[in-house]
Design a protein around this motif. Sequence first.
Motif, PDB file in Angstrom:
ATOM      1  N   VAL A  61       0.867  -1.177   0.000  1.00 45.74           N
ATOM      2  CA  VAL A  61       0.000   0.000   0.000  1.00 45.74           C
ATOM      3  C   VAL A  61       0.902   1.225   0.000  1.00 45.74           C
ATOM      4  N   LEU A  62       0.682   2.097  -0.978  1.00 45.26           N
ATOM      5  CA  LEU A  62       1.452   3.333  -1.098  1.00 45.26           C
ATOM      6  C   LEU A  62       0.546   4.528  -0.830  1.00 45.26           C
ATOM      7  N   THR A  63       1.117   5.551  -0.244  1.00 45.95           N
ATOM      8  CA  THR A  63       0.445   6.839  -0.135  1.00 45.95           C
ATOM      9  C   THR A  63       1.414   7.890  -0.659  1.00 45.95           C
ATOM     10  N   HIS A  64       0.911   9.049  -0.953  1.00 48.07           N
ATOM     11  CA  HIS A  64       1.814  10.111  -1.393  1.00 48.07           C
ATOM     12  C   HIS A  64       1.476  11.401  -0.666  1.00 48.07           C
ATOM     13  N   SER A  65       2.515  12.061  -0.237  1.00 42.89           N
ATOM     14  CA  SER A  65       2.406  13.352   0.447  1.00 42.89           C
ATOM     15  C   SER A  65       3.824  13.873   0.624  1.00 42.89           C
ATOM     16  N   PRO A  66       3.980  15.116   1.025  1.00 41.62           N
ATOM     17  CA  PRO A  66       5.343  15.589   1.312  1.00 41.62           C
ATOM     18  C   PRO A  66       5.947  14.783   2.467  1.00 41.62           C
ATOM     19  N   THR A  71       7.458  21.019   4.006  1.00 41.55           N
ATOM     20  CA  THR A  71       8.013  21.037   2.657  1.00 41.55           C
ATOM     21  C   THR A  71       6.919  20.693   1.666  1.00 41.55           C
ATOM     22  N   ASP A  72       7.179  21.005   0.415  1.00 40.84           N
ATOM     23  CA  ASP A  72       6.210  20.624  -0.607  1.00 40.84           C
ATOM     24  C   ASP A  72       6.802  19.621  -1.590  1.00 40.84           C
ATOM     25  N   THR A  73       7.963  19.081  -1.263  1.00 39.83           N
ATOM     26  CA  THR A  73       8.586  18.070  -2.113  1.00 39.83           C
ATOM     27  C   THR A  73       7.798  16.771  -1.991  1.00 39.83           C
ATOM     28  N   PRO A  74       7.273  16.253  -3.096  1.00 41.20           N
ATOM     29  CA  PRO A  74       6.458  15.039  -3.008  1.00 41.20           C
ATOM     30  C   PRO A  74       7.291  13.818  -2.608  1.00 41.20           C
TER      31      PRO A  74
END
Length: 184
Positions: A61-66, A71-74
């Motif tokens: 299971v993957l999620t994405h966020s900074p 920071t705003d780097t994904p």
Amino acid sequence: MSPSQNELFTQLWLAARVEAGGSLESATRAASEGRVAAALAREDVRAYLAFHDGQAVGYMVLTHSPLSGLTDTPCVCIDQLYVAETARRQGAARALLTAAATYAERFGADQIATCVPSQGRDANRFFARLGFSSYVVKRVTTTAGLRRKLQGEEHRGGLELVLQQRRRSLRARAGRVADRQLVG
């Protein structure tokens, strides 16, 4: 995921929960209440299945966020990675991590993070061999537990002062008694 893939995922998720020491009853309840399906349907969540000889043997299971709230780097986070014990050391986890790298590249994330239990020695070694390094130690408590501890420290602060004064008084008294014994 298709309904049949959701079912395969749920079966593996239940096995992972039990293997980690969780209750099969509570995990089954969570699955039957639709919490697993709801989590998988979220926009920021991706789930992958690994197959070996036509059988589902693992999931990720993957999620994405900074990586940080400041920071705003994904960043792509491997929220869960599980391979059935009978299928380990056959490449399923590496195949899932290849999918994670591909997803991170498509998403534009320069970093991939994961949380590994500190007592998970084999998992820690596995990720370290793949170039993952320690970033933080994540400590967790319940909200109620933190509140109890914080309130206990407030009360203990006043009590601690009283105890400190009492100790000083006892040390001073002991010193005076020792001085009288030396003189007398």
